[in-house]
Write a protein that holds these residues in place. Structure first.
Motif, PDB file in Angstrom:
ATOM      1  N   TRP A  66       0.773  -1.351  -0.109  1.00 25.41           N
ATOM      2  CA  TRP A  66      -0.139   0.044   0.038  1.00 25.41           C
ATOM      3  C   TRP A  66       0.952   1.281  -0.050  1.00 25.41           C
ATOM      4  O   TRP A  66       0.552   2.195  -0.545  1.00 25.41           O
ATOM      5  CB  TRP A  66      -0.982   0.030   1.259  1.00 25.41           C
ATOM      6  N   PHE A  67       1.954   1.236   0.781  1.00 25.95           N
ATOM      7  CA  PHE A  67       2.752   2.364   0.781  1.00 25.95           C
ATOM      8  C   PHE A  67       3.699   2.659  -0.461  1.00 25.95           C
ATOM      9  O   PHE A  67       4.368   3.628  -0.490  1.00 25.95           O
ATOM     10  CB  PHE A  67       3.758   2.313   1.993  1.00 25.95           C
ATOM     11  N   THR A  68       3.559   1.660  -1.286  1.00 24.42           N
ATOM     12  CA  THR A  68       4.561   1.925  -2.630  1.00 24.42           C
ATOM     13  C   THR A  68       3.680   2.644  -3.662  1.00 24.42           C
ATOM     14  O   THR A  68       4.295   2.675  -4.760  1.00 24.42           O
ATOM     15  CB  THR A  68       4.990   0.522  -2.864  1.00 24.42           C
ATOM     16  N   ARG A  69       2.461   2.632  -3.658  1.00 16.83           N
ATOM     17  CA  ARG A  69       1.606   3.375  -4.817  1.00 16.83           C
ATOM     18  C   ARG A  69       1.491   4.911  -4.784  1.00 16.83           C
ATOM     19  O   ARG A  69       1.934   5.596  -3.775  1.00 16.83           O
ATOM     20  CB  ARG A  69      -0.009   2.843  -4.470  1.00 16.83           C
ATOM     21  N   GLY A  70       1.641   5.114  -5.942  1.00 13.10           N
ATOM     22  CA  GLY A  70       1.611   6.777  -6.267  1.00 13.10           C
ATOM     23  C   GLY A  70       0.403   7.482  -5.530  1.00 13.10           C
ATOM     24  O   GLY A  70       0.919   8.601  -5.192  1.00 13.10           O
ATOM     25  N   TRP A  71      -0.612   6.897  -5.330  1.00  5.31           N
ATOM     26  CA  TRP A  71      -1.633   7.497  -4.768  1.00  5.31           C
ATOM     27  C   TRP A  71      -1.514   7.687  -3.173  1.00  5.31           C
ATOM     28  O   TRP A  71      -2.293   8.270  -2.535  1.00  5.31           O
ATOM     29  CB  TRP A  71      -3.122   6.875  -4.995  1.00  5.31           C
ATOM     30  N   CYS A  72      -0.619   6.840  -2.536  1.00 10.10           N
ATOM     31  CA  CYS A  72      -0.674   6.542  -1.145  1.00 10.10           C
ATOM     32  C   CYS A  72      -0.626   8.111  -0.230  1.00 10.10           C
ATOM     33  O   CYS A  72      -1.407   8.346   0.455  1.00 10.10           O
ATOM     34  CB  CYS A  72       0.710   6.051  -0.845  1.00 10.10           C
ATOM     35  N   LEU A  73       0.364   9.219  -1.044  1.00 11.28           N
ATOM     36  CA  LEU A  73       0.470  10.406  -0.109  1.00 11.28           C
ATOM     37  C   LEU A  73      -0.938  11.117  -0.059  1.00 11.28           C
ATOM     38  O   LEU A  73      -1.276  11.561   0.954  1.00 11.28           O
ATOM     39  CB  LEU A  73       1.534  11.267  -0.887  1.00 11.28           C
ATOM     40  N   GLN A  74      -1.813  11.085  -1.215  1.00 10.82           N
ATOM     41  CA  GLN A  74      -2.781  11.752  -1.180  1.00 10.82           C
ATOM     42  C   GLN A  74      -3.979  11.164  -0.137  1.00 10.82           C
ATOM     43  O   GLN A  74      -4.907  11.699   0.336  1.00 10.82           O
ATOM     44  CB  GLN A  74      -3.570  12.215  -2.431  1.00 10.82           C
ATOM     45  N   GLU A  75      -3.974   9.835  -0.160  1.00 13.35           N
ATOM     46  CA  GLU A  75      -4.739   9.087   0.781  1.00 13.35           C
ATOM     47  C   GLU A  75      -4.338   9.087   2.207  1.00 13.35           C
ATOM     48  O   GLU A  75      -5.247   8.608   3.129  1.00 13.35           O
ATOM     49  CB  GLU A  75      -4.874   7.648   0.237  1.00 13.35           C
ATOM     50  N   LEU A  76      -3.141   9.317   2.521  1.00 12.43           N
ATOM     51  CA  LEU A  76      -2.695   9.807   3.745  1.00 12.43           C
ATOM     52  C   LEU A  76      -3.190  11.015   4.209  1.00 12.43           C
ATOM     53  O   LEU A  76      -3.590  11.060   5.549  1.00 12.43           O
ATOM     54  CB  LEU A  76      -1.298   9.309   3.873  1.00 12.43           C
ATOM     55  N   LEU A  77      -2.919  12.023   3.445  1.00  6.73           N
ATOM     56  CA  LEU A  77      -3.162  13.309   3.720  1.00  6.73           C
ATOM     57  C   LEU A  77      -4.658  13.949   3.630  1.00  6.73           C
ATOM     58  O   LEU A  77      -5.024  14.695   4.429  1.00  6.73           O
ATOM     59  CB  LEU A  77      -2.374  14.238   3.183  1.00  6.73           C
ATOM     60  N   ALA A  78      -5.180  13.516   2.286  1.00  2.20           N
ATOM     61  CA  ALA A  78      -6.766  14.309   2.255  1.00  2.20           C
ATOM     62  C   ALA A  78      -7.924  13.982   3.397  1.00  2.20           C
ATOM     63  O   ALA A  78      -8.445  15.007   3.852  1.00  2.20           O
ATOM     64  CB  ALA A  78      -7.073  13.674   1.038  1.00  2.20           C
ATOM     65  N   PRO A  79      -7.901  12.715   3.801  1.00  5.39           N
ATOM     66  CA  PRO A  79      -9.066  12.297   4.599  1.00  5.39           C
ATOM     67  C   PRO A  79      -8.993  12.854   5.936  1.00  5.39           C
ATOM     68  O   PRO A  79      -7.718  12.872   6.380  1.00  5.39           O
ATOM     69  CB  PRO A  79      -9.164  10.788   4.712  1.00  5.39           C
ATOM     70  N   SER A  80     -10.104  13.320   6.540  1.00  6.15           N
ATOM     71  CA  SER A  80      -9.994  13.775   7.955  1.00  6.15           C
ATOM     72  C   SER A  80      -9.603  12.589   9.035  1.00  6.15           C
ATOM     73  O   SER A  80      -9.129  12.761  10.035  1.00  6.15           O
ATOM     74  CB  SER A  80     -11.075  14.747   8.422  1.00  6.15           C
ATOM     75  N   ARG A  81     -10.233  11.559   8.466  1.00  8.94           N
ATOM     76  CA  ARG A  81      -9.982  10.157   9.445  1.00  8.94           C
ATOM     77  C   ARG A  81      -9.678   9.235   8.442  1.00  8.94           C
ATOM     78  O   ARG A  81     -10.181   8.818   7.396  1.00  8.94           O
ATOM     79  CB  ARG A  81     -11.388   9.822   9.825  1.00  8.94           C
ATOM     80  N   LEU A  82      -8.588   8.538   8.901  1.00  8.18           N
ATOM     81  CA  LEU A  82      -8.055   7.374   8.330  1.00  8.18           C
ATOM     82  C   LEU A  82      -7.859   6.230   9.328  1.00  8.18           C
ATOM     83  O   LEU A  82      -7.421   6.188  10.558  1.00  8.18           O
ATOM     84  CB  LEU A  82      -6.645   7.834   7.779  1.00  8.18           C
ATOM     85  N   GLN A  83      -8.184   4.917   8.737  1.00  9.43           N
ATOM     86  CA  GLN A  83      -8.337   3.806   9.609  1.00  9.43           C
ATOM     87  C   GLN A  83      -7.443   2.710   8.878  1.00  9.43           C
ATOM     88  O   GLN A  83      -7.577   2.646   7.558  1.00  9.43           O
ATOM     89  CB  GLN A  83      -9.400   3.322   9.784  1.00  9.43           C
ATOM     90  N   LEU A  84      -6.336   2.300   9.492  1.00  8.53           N
ATOM     91  CA  LEU A  84      -5.418   1.154   8.720  1.00  8.53           C
ATOM     92  C   LEU A  84      -5.862  -0.011   9.127  1.00  8.53           C
ATOM     93  O   LEU A  84      -5.966  -0.259  10.651  1.00  8.53           O
ATOM     94  CB  LEU A  84      -3.855   1.415   9.163  1.00  8.53           C
ATOM     95  N   LEU A  85      -5.923  -0.924   8.170  1.00  4.66           N
ATOM     96  CA  LEU A  85      -6.701  -2.166   8.530  1.00  4.66           C
ATOM     97  C   LEU A  85      -5.653  -3.370   8.247  1.00  4.66           C
ATOM     98  O   LEU A  85      -5.243  -3.283   6.890  1.00  4.66           O
ATOM     99  CB  LEU A  85      -8.182  -2.261   7.807  1.00  4.66           C
TER     100      LEU A  85
END
Length: 161
Positions: free
Chosen positions: A130-149
């Motif tokens: 998951w951390f190697t994808r190009g979209w990872c940064l925006q998906e970490l930063l954009a949401p106000s709440r993030l849950q790692l599963l």
């Protein structure tokens, strides 16, 4: 924006200010077994569809179940909500992605290659695809709440801002 109803699994299209609260699934794709919008519609309509056996279909159902547990009626999942056969739909999705993540009630980051029970300082988390994808940064930063599963859908961490 197309969203999946977390109870009925029906796809509904929303526009402008009429977009309801929704969760969003962030995940890695496997070369086989991911479900397209067309396949999802087919499998939802036909209880005997072989697509229902695919890992990607199960992932959609689990994400819906998790969102329902958080009292969310809607969820956005890229593989099933974007019509990749339409260049206009694909272009709109790419251009809107940051906003969609930002506006979600919660983002569920499903780490398919992380075993349950992960705890710091185990470095297994940093090795997840998951951390190697190009979209990872925006998906970490954009949401106000993030849950790692973890791969069994258990919560291993969360962030709120």
């Amino acid at each position: 924006m197309r969203l999946i109803n977390t109870a009925s699994h029906d796809l509904t299209e929303f526009h402008g200010a009429k977009i309801p609260e929704y969760g969003i699934l962030s995940h890695t794709w496997k070369p086989d077994g991911e479900v397209t919008l067309q396949q999802f519609v087919e499998a939802t309509a036909d209880a005997r569809s072989p697509i229902r056996l695919w890992q990607g279909y199960g992932k959609i159902l689990e994400a819906c179940k998790l969102a329902r547990q958080h009292q969310l009626e809607w969820i956005w999942i890229d593989t099933a909500c974007i019509d990749k056969t339409s260049s206009a739909d694909l272009s709109e999705a790419i251009n809107s992605m940051f906003r969609w993540y930002r506006d979600s009630k919660v983002c569920y980051a499903y780490l398919a290659d992380l075993e349950p029970g992960w705890a710091e300082p185990d470095p297994a988390l940093s090795r997840c695809r998951w951390f190697t994808r190009g979209w990872c940064l925006q998906e970490l930063l954009a949401p106000s709440r993030l849950q790692l599963l973890a791969n069994d859908w258990s919560l291993i961490g969360k962030r709120r801002h």
